[in-house]
Every structure is written in C-alpha cells, then in structure tokens.
Design an enzyme around this catalytic site. Structure first.
Site, PDB file in Angstrom:
ATOM      1  N   LYS A  10      22.199  34.149  24.893  1.00 15.47           N
ATOM      2  CA  LYS A  10      23.229  34.043  25.930  1.00 15.47           C
ATOM      3  C   LYS A  10      22.664  33.359  27.158  1.00 15.47           C
ATOM      4  O   LYS A  10      21.571  33.710  27.615  1.00 15.47           O
ATOM      5  CB  LYS A  10      23.714  35.450  26.325  1.00 15.47           C
ATOM      6  CG  LYS A  10      24.870  35.425  27.297  1.00 15.47           C
ATOM      7  CD  LYS A  10      24.882  36.606  28.251  1.00 15.47           C
ATOM      8  CE  LYS A  10      23.867  36.430  29.353  1.00 15.47           C
ATOM      9  NZ  LYS A  10      23.959  37.435  30.430  1.00 15.47           N
ATOM     10  N   TYR A  53      62.847  19.328  21.622  1.00 14.44           N
ATOM     11  CA  TYR A  53      63.082  20.765  21.510  1.00 14.44           C
ATOM     12  C   TYR A  53      61.752  21.508  21.624  1.00 14.44           C
ATOM     13  O   TYR A  53      60.780  21.138  20.975  1.00 14.44           O
ATOM     14  CB  TYR A  53      63.715  21.101  20.149  1.00 14.44           C
ATOM     15  CG  TYR A  53      65.179  20.777  20.033  1.00 14.44           C
ATOM     16  CD1 TYR A  53      65.822  19.976  20.964  1.00 14.44           C
ATOM     17  CD2 TYR A  53      65.925  21.293  18.983  1.00 14.44           C
ATOM     18  CE1 TYR A  53      67.173  19.685  20.853  1.00 14.44           C
ATOM     19  CE2 TYR A  53      67.283  21.014  18.853  1.00 14.44           C
ATOM     20  CZ  TYR A  53      67.900  20.198  19.800  1.00 14.44           C
ATOM     21  OH  TYR A  53      69.224  19.921  19.678  1.00 14.44           O
ATOM     22  N   GLY A 104      66.204  28.963  25.069  1.00 12.09           N
ATOM     23  CA  GLY A 104      66.726  29.926  24.099  1.00 12.09           C
ATOM     24  C   GLY A 104      65.831  31.143  23.941  1.00 12.09           C
ATOM     25  O   GLY A 104      64.641  31.119  24.263  1.00 12.09           O
ATOM     26  N   ARG A 159      -0.326  48.334  24.729  1.00 11.25           N
ATOM     27  CA  ARG A 159      -0.231  48.967  23.422  1.00 11.25           C
ATOM     28  C   ARG A 159      -1.074  50.237  23.467  1.00 11.25           C
ATOM     29  O   ARG A 159      -2.187  50.220  23.984  1.00 11.25           O
ATOM     30  CB  ARG A 159      -0.794  48.001  22.374  1.00 11.25           C
ATOM     31  CG  ARG A 159      -0.498  48.385  20.959  1.00 11.25           C
ATOM     32  CD  ARG A 159      -1.168  47.409  20.035  1.00 11.25           C
ATOM     33  NE  ARG A 159      -0.442  46.143  19.923  1.00 11.25           N
ATOM     34  CZ  ARG A 159      -0.917  45.101  19.261  1.00 11.25           C
ATOM     35  NH1 ARG A 159      -2.104  45.154  18.697  1.00 11.25           N
ATOM     36  NH2 ARG A 159      -0.199  44.005  19.169  1.00 11.25           N
ATOM     37  N   ASN A 164       7.184  30.213  20.236  1.00  7.71           N
ATOM     38  CA  ASN A 164       7.582  31.041  19.091  1.00  7.71           C
ATOM     39  C   ASN A 164       7.900  32.442  19.605  1.00  7.71           C
ATOM     40  O   ASN A 164       7.034  33.097  20.190  1.00  7.71           O
ATOM     41  CB  ASN A 164       6.449  31.097  18.063  1.00  7.71           C
ATOM     42  CG  ASN A 164       6.953  31.701  16.747  1.00  7.71           C
ATOM     43  OD1 ASN A 164       7.758  32.637  16.766  1.00  7.71           O
ATOM     44  ND2 ASN A 164       6.499  31.172  15.644  1.00  7.71           N
ATOM     45  N   GLU A 174      77.079  21.407  12.289  1.00  4.22           N
ATOM     46  CA  GLU A 174      76.122  22.502  12.276  1.00  4.22           C
ATOM     47  C   GLU A 174      76.241  23.303  10.991  1.00  4.22           C
ATOM     48  O   GLU A 174      77.333  23.419  10.426  1.00  4.22           O
ATOM     49  CB  GLU A 174      76.350  23.409  13.499  1.00  4.22           C
ATOM     50  CG  GLU A 174      75.847  22.815  14.783  1.00  4.22           C
ATOM     51  CD  GLU A 174      74.382  22.410  14.696  1.00  4.22           C
ATOM     52  OE1 GLU A 174      73.522  23.293  14.595  1.00  4.22           O
ATOM     53  OE2 GLU A 174      74.087  21.193  14.683  1.00  4.22           O
ATOM     54  N   ARG A 204      65.834  35.093  16.137  1.00  5.83           N
ATOM     55  CA  ARG A 204      65.348  35.215  14.771  1.00  5.83           C
ATOM     56  C   ARG A 204      63.847  35.481  14.692  1.00  5.83           C
ATOM     57  O   ARG A 204      63.301  35.773  13.645  1.00  5.83           O
ATOM     58  CB  ARG A 204      65.717  33.933  13.982  1.00  5.83           C
ATOM     59  CG  ARG A 204      67.216  33.790  13.731  1.00  5.83           C
ATOM     60  CD  ARG A 204      67.604  32.366  13.321  1.00  5.83           C
ATOM     61  NE  ARG A 204      67.767  31.481  14.469  1.00  5.83           N
ATOM     62  CZ  ARG A 204      68.147  30.193  14.378  1.00  5.83           C
ATOM     63  NH1 ARG A 204      68.368  29.649  13.200  1.00  5.83           N
ATOM     64  NH2 ARG A 204      68.278  29.469  15.468  1.00  5.83           N
ATOM     65  N   SER A 242       5.890  39.866  17.658  1.00  3.78           N
ATOM     66  CA  SER A 242       7.104  40.560  17.221  1.00  3.78           C
ATOM     67  C   SER A 242       7.287  41.872  17.970  1.00  3.78           C
ATOM     68  O   SER A 242       6.324  42.523  18.369  1.00  3.78           O
ATOM     69  CB  SER A 242       7.015  40.859  15.729  1.00  3.78           C
ATOM     70  OG  SER A 242       6.959  39.650  15.017  1.00  3.78           O
ATOM     71  N   ASN A 273      17.238  41.988  30.104  1.00  4.27           N
ATOM     72  CA  ASN A 273      17.708  41.238  31.277  1.00  4.27           C
ATOM     73  C   ASN A 273      18.573  42.068  32.209  1.00  4.27           C
ATOM     74  O   ASN A 273      18.920  41.628  33.287  1.00  4.27           O
ATOM     75  CB  ASN A 273      18.485  39.991  30.832  1.00  4.27           C
ATOM     76  CG  ASN A 273      19.722  40.339  30.036  1.00  4.27           C
ATOM     77  OD1 ASN A 273      19.753  41.350  29.325  1.00  4.27           O
ATOM     78  ND2 ASN A 273      20.749  39.532  30.157  1.00  4.27           N
TER      79      ASN A 273
HETATM   80  C1  UD1 Z   1      69.442  22.760  16.512  1.00  3.44           C
HETATM   81  C2  UD1 Z   1      70.552  21.719  16.268  1.00  3.44           C
HETATM   82  C3  UD1 Z   1      70.601  21.398  14.773  1.00  3.44           C
HETATM   83  C4  UD1 Z   1      69.251  20.869  14.325  1.00  3.44           C
HETATM   84  C5  UD1 Z   1      68.148  21.891  14.662  1.00  3.44           C
HETATM   85  C6  UD1 Z   1      66.809  21.261  14.367  1.00  3.44           C
HETATM   86  C7  UD1 Z   1      72.319  22.091  17.924  1.00  3.44           C
HETATM   87  C8  UD1 Z   1      73.654  22.668  18.182  1.00  3.44           C
HETATM   88  N1  UD1 Z   1      71.825  22.253  16.702  1.00  3.44           N
HETATM   89  O1  UD1 Z   1      69.821  23.954  15.838  1.00  3.44           O
HETATM   90  O2  UD1 Z   1      71.581  20.396  14.530  1.00  3.44           O
HETATM   91  O3  UD1 Z   1      69.283  20.620  12.934  1.00  3.44           O
HETATM   92  O4  UD1 Z   1      68.190  22.246  16.063  1.00  3.44           O
HETATM   93  O5  UD1 Z   1      65.758  22.120  14.658  1.00  3.44           O
HETATM   94  O6  UD1 Z   1      71.749  21.480  18.791  1.00  3.44           O
HETATM   95  N2  UD1 Z   1      68.119  25.988  23.723  1.00  3.44           N
HETATM   96  C9  UD1 Z   1      68.301  25.965  25.078  1.00  3.44           C
HETATM   97  N3  UD1 Z   1      69.473  26.453  25.603  1.00  3.44           N
HETATM   98  C10 UD1 Z   1      70.467  26.935  24.818  1.00  3.44           C
HETATM   99  C11 UD1 Z   1      70.269  26.947  23.416  1.00  3.44           C
HETATM  100  C12 UD1 Z   1      69.090  26.448  22.897  1.00  3.44           C
HETATM  101  O7  UD1 Z   1      67.428  25.548  25.828  1.00  3.44           O
HETATM  102  O8  UD1 Z   1      71.504  27.345  25.381  1.00  3.44           O
HETATM  103  C13 UD1 Z   1      66.856  25.469  23.173  1.00  3.44           C
HETATM  104  C14 UD1 Z   1      66.082  26.486  22.361  1.00  3.44           C
HETATM  105  O9  UD1 Z   1      65.151  27.173  23.168  1.00  3.44           O
HETATM  106  C15 UD1 Z   1      65.378  25.635  21.326  1.00  3.44           C
HETATM  107  C16 UD1 Z   1      66.299  24.432  21.157  1.00  3.44           C
HETATM  108  O10 UD1 Z   1      67.148  24.418  22.281  1.00  3.44           O
HETATM  109  O11 UD1 Z   1      64.111  25.196  21.782  1.00  3.44           O
HETATM  110  C17 UD1 Z   1      67.115  24.499  19.878  1.00  3.44           C
HETATM  111  O12 UD1 Z   1      67.900  25.662  19.868  1.00  3.44           O
HETATM  112  P1  UD1 Z   1      68.166  26.506  18.557  1.00  3.44           P
HETATM  113  O13 UD1 Z   1      69.051  27.628  18.887  1.00  3.44           O
HETATM  114  O14 UD1 Z   1      66.878  26.816  17.903  1.00  3.44           O
HETATM  115  O15 UD1 Z   1      68.985  25.438  17.671  1.00  3.44           O
HETATM  116  P2  UD1 Z   1      69.080  25.377  16.075  1.00  3.44           P
HETATM  117  O16 UD1 Z   1      69.969  26.440  15.610  1.00  3.44           O
HETATM  118  O17 UD1 Z   1      67.734  25.329  15.515  1.00  3.44           O
HETATM  119 CA    CA Z   2      65.703  25.686  16.278  1.00  2.00          CA
END
Ligand code: UD1
Ligand code: CA
Length: 476
Positions: free
Chosen positions: A349, A100, A11, A438, A375, A152, A15, A403, A384
């Site tokens: 160092k 994840y 992903g 000196r 000392n 979701e 955000r 010193s 150096n």
């Molecule tokens: C997801 C879950 C949600 C859970 C939450 C917990 C789903 C649909 N929702 O939501 O139920 O409560 O995690 O944190 O699974 N990713 C991919 N490929 C994609 C989309 C996402 O690899 O096509 C990866 C992202 O990089 C990320 C993970 O999956 O590491 C989660 O994706 P994200 O979009 O953050 O899901 P949430 O909206 O957090």
């Molecule tokens: Ca997430």
C-alpha cells in the site's frame, strides 16, 4: 447547422421494480444516463438538455459534473410531452436530436448519420429490425412503402404486432418543424400519454419528408425497461469492449468471460485469462499477461509484466517486466519499478518498490520507500500504524531483510544492510552491516514432553494453574 440534443430521463421505470430511478441503474458500474450523455458529448452539440422528473434530485446529483442543462418535466405525461418541455428553449434553426436515457449503447457514428438525414426539413427516425419486438413501437408503412406512422405496442392490432421494423425511439429533426408537429399531439391512446412517436403522423399530414434510418447493430438501440433487459445490455456492452480489446491486439482466453467497466487500453500481444474485471482507466502494455480471476482498477501495467492468478490491483503503477502474484494485492499508491517481484499473499500500500526488488511471500509493505535490488524476506511487516498515526519506512538499495522481521516505523534500513530473520527493528540501521534483535537460543537438558492427563488430573491442574500461576504438573 447548430445541434441541440435532448435526452429523455424523466420516467420512473416502473418495470424495474427498483427504488433507484431507471436512468440511474448501473451499466458497467456507471448510470445508464451517463453513458448517453457521454455519447452525446462526442457529437459536440451546442447544448445537451436532460429532461428529468422522477427521482429528480437524485438524478441531478448522480450526473453532477456533466455539462448538461436540466429541463424539469414535473408530470410524466409521455415522451412527446417530455420533448415539448425542452423545445421551449431550443431555437427554430437548430437540429434537434432526441436520445433516451434508457437506450445506452447507441454510438456517436450512428447518431451522426441520423442528424445528417434530418437536413432539409426531414424527420429522421432510427429504426431497427427485430425478431422479437415486444414493447417497441412498430413502423407503419403505406401501400407505396412510405412511412405513415409509429404504432405503440399497446395500441397495435395483432396484424401490426407482426411488423418487425421497430422504433428505436431516437430521432432527429429540424427544431422549427418538430415544434409544429408536437403541437398536434393528443393523448387519445392506450396509455393516455403524449407519444413522441405521433410526430411521425404529424409530419406525414403536413407533407414533410420522413426517413427511416436502419441501425447497423441492433444492440445499439436495446432499450432498458426491466432487469432482464439491463442484463442484456450489460452483456452487449461487455461483448463490445471485449471486441475492442481483441482488435487492439489482445488475446482473450474467453471473450465472454471478461468484464470491462471503464476505459481500458491495451498494446500488442497482451494476453488476458478468464474472469478479469477491469475497472476505470486501465492500461496494459505490450505482452502483459493477466492470469485468471484478476481485478485491476485505475492502474497501468508496463510491457512484459506478468500478473498471475487472483490478484487485486487498484490505483497502482506497475512498470515493465514485473511479476505480481498469484494472490497479491496492490493497494492505492503502489508503484513498482522495472523487474520488481511481488509474490503470493503480499499486500503493498502507498509504497514505491525499486527496480529488481523482491517481496515474494506473505508480507505487508505500507507507506514504504523500497530501493532497488532489495530482498524483503517472507513474512516481513512494516508496522506503519501505531494506533493513532501512520509512519513511513525506508529501505535503501541492496538491503536484505530477513524473514519474519517487524520494521517498526518510522524507521530506515541502510543501504546493503542485512537484517537477521525474526528481528523487531524499531531504530534505523546502518549501511552495510548486520543488525538483528533476537533472544539467544538455548537448549534445556532433561526436558520432557508433556504426557496426556486423564480428565480429573487435567481439571485439577487447570484449577491449580489458574489460582497460583504455576505450570501444570507433569504426570507422576
Ligand atoms: C418508447 C417509444 C417506443 C420505442 C421504445 C424504444 C414512445 C411513446 N414509445 O417506448 O416507440 O420503441 O421507446 O425503446 O415514445 N420519459 C420521459 N418522460 C415521460 C415518459 C418517458 O422523460 O413522460 C423517458 C423515460 O425516462 C425513458 C424514455 O423517455 O428514458 C422512454 O420512455 P419509456 O416509457 O421507457 O418508453 P417505451 O415504452 O420504452
Ligand atoms: Ca424504454
């Protein structure tokens, strides 16, 4: 049963509002994804698959050395779609554990339970009870209390949004069953994505058992979607590390004011004052005291050593009973032997300082081998660097360097030699003798202090001095 771990990391992390892919955002100085891979490795699975896509090359480069297999998800069509990509290479008789890349604090002990619960065709979900579950999928249960699906946040009714039982996203299942449930996924939802969470409804429809396993510590399943959550996870990580140190016998002046970014080990009765930042591999021996505001990176400190306030110690080995600081800097390659003292505003160092030796004030010791019972007086510099090359300095046992001495390397100061204060030593000095360079001290009879000139006199004096090189005249 063979275990295949699938880590979702494709992903974008919209955000985050960041140019860095989300799974590379740093937690304790290390990419989120690397934390997850590290935990996965603790389970000793037969394979770790990382599903990557957004920021692909960058993600692969950042994780370069990790023993993972990369699965490309060219278009990010959802978490379900991401798992489908990995299922192509996972045999039916494996157990699949889905992690994840943005849930970094999960611990191996918790995952072991989840994997065990997936035996016998069960879909095991890791769930968490949250007072504030915004953004999380909610666990839907039927009248009889059985799990019926995951809704979701964006698809939930106001009534469903009141459910506190949330989906962590992490799950384990037998690969053969998971493959079948995934075939049933559609995109008929608010985000037009293949939701992994919909496998639950698939399993229920197929009559397969679903188990919801509650996580013991909610912090383990904190997800990172934005910078606020990133800071929350960092704070959670910090708290965990602080607790580990305390349980190992360290006393922390304030557990909320220590930052552990690495593998820090301590022995009994260590005391760490506020604002310590400990990075990489750090070991603190028994009864070590670390004063306020110290940074220690990749270093070990021997028993009973005292690190006073405001020290920076990197790639150094400090033996037992030493005293360092306040305001000392030990740079890479520094080795202090037993009972060495490095005082304030001293920089060391790539040098060995022998047992019972002292460099107590305002000195620079670089590329030097200093014996024992030496000392080094205040303000001494090992010169150096000649502008092109770095050269070594050797100071033998028992030497006393007065010193303000400049030791122009390469140079050797003999055993028990004494160097007169203020000397510039550019040739090696013999054992046991006094060496000094000196200018002879003189006293000028009849000399008078300058008197204050008025502006005109001063301007004339400057003109004359700059033209002739003569000293400014005394007022008549
Ligand atoms: C997801 C879950 C949600 C859970 C939450 C917990 C789903 C649909 N929702 O939501 O139920 O409560 O995690 O944190 O699974 N990713 C991919 N490929 C994609 C989309 C996402 O690899 O096509 C990866 C992202 O990089 C990320 C993970 O999956 O590491 C989660 O994706 P994200 O979009 O953050 O899901 P949430 O909206 O957090
Ligand atoms: Ca997430």
């Amino acid at each position: 049963m063979q275990l295949s771990v699938v880590i979702l990391a494709a992903g974008q992390g919209k955000r985050m509002n960041s140019d860095l892919p989300k799974v590379l955002q740093p937690l304790a100085g290390k990419p989120l994804l690397q934390h997850v891979v590290g935990t996965a490795r603790e389970l000793a699975p037969s394979n770790i698959y990382v599903v990557y896509g957004h920021g692909g090359a960058q993600v692969q480069a950042a994780l370069g050395d990790e023993p993972v297999e990369w699965i490309l998800q060219a278009d990010q069509l959802g978490t379900g779609h991401a798992v489908m990509q990995a299922m192509r290479v996972i045999p039916d008789d494996h157990t699949v554990l889905v992690l994840y890349g943005d849930v970094p604090l999960i611990r191996a002990a918790c995952l072991t339970k989840l994997v065990a619960a997936a035996a016998g065709g069960t879909l095991a979900l890791l769930t968490v009870n949250l007072d504030e579950a915004a953004g999380y999928g909610r666990i839907a249960r039927g009248a009889d209390g059985h799990v019926t699906g995951i809704v979701e946040h964006k698809d939930a009714t106001p009534e469903q949004l009141r459910i506190r039982e949330a989906n962590s996203g992490l799950m384990a299942a037998p690969a053969g069953r998971l493959r079948e449930w995934l075939l049933g996924l559609g995109r008929d939802n608010a985000q037009r994505e293949y939701y992994l969470t919909d496998v639950v409804a698939g399993a229920v429809a197929a009559g397969d058992p679903v188990a919801a396993i509650p996580v013991a510590h909610a912090v383990e399943v904190l997800g990172v979607n934005d910078k606020v959550q990133l800071a929350q996870v960092e704070a959670g990580y910090r708290r965990e590390r602080a607790e580990e140190l305390m349980l190992a016998g360290a006393t922390l002046a304030d557990p909320s004011r220590i930052d552990v970014r690495g593998e820090v080990t301590v022995e009994r009765d260590v005391f760490i004052d506020v604002n310590a930042v400990l990075i990489g591999r750090v070991h603190l021996g028994a009864r070590v005291r670390v004063g306020p505001n110290c940074l220690i990176r990749d270093s070990s400190v021997g028993a009973d050593t005292e690190i006073n306030a405001n020290c920076v110690i990197e790639d150094a080995v400090v033996a037992e009973k030493c005293r360092v600081g306040p305001f000392a800097r030990l740079r890479p390659g520094t080795e202090l032997a037993r009972d060495a003292h490095i005082g304030n505003f001293v920089e060391v160092k790539n040098s060995q300082i022998g047992a019972h030796s002292k460099v107590n004030h305002l000195s620079y010791v670089g590329d030097a081998t200093v014996g024992s019972h030496v000392n080094v007086g205040a303000g001494t510099i090992t010169c150096n660097y000649d502008g092109a090359n770095k050269w070594p300095t050797v100071i033998e046992d028992g030497a006393f360097v007065g010193s303000g001495s400049m030791l122009v390397a390469p140079v050797r100061i003999g055993a028990n030699a004494t160097i007169g204060a203020g000397s510039t030593i550019s040739e090696s000095t013999p054992d046991g003798k006094l060496t000094l360079t000196r200018a002879r001290q003189t006293t000028i009879d009849g000399w008078r202090r300058p008197l204050k000139l008025d502006p005109l006199q001063k301007a004339a004096a400057i003109d004359e001095a700059l033209a002739s090189g003569a000293p400014p005249p005394k007022k008549p």
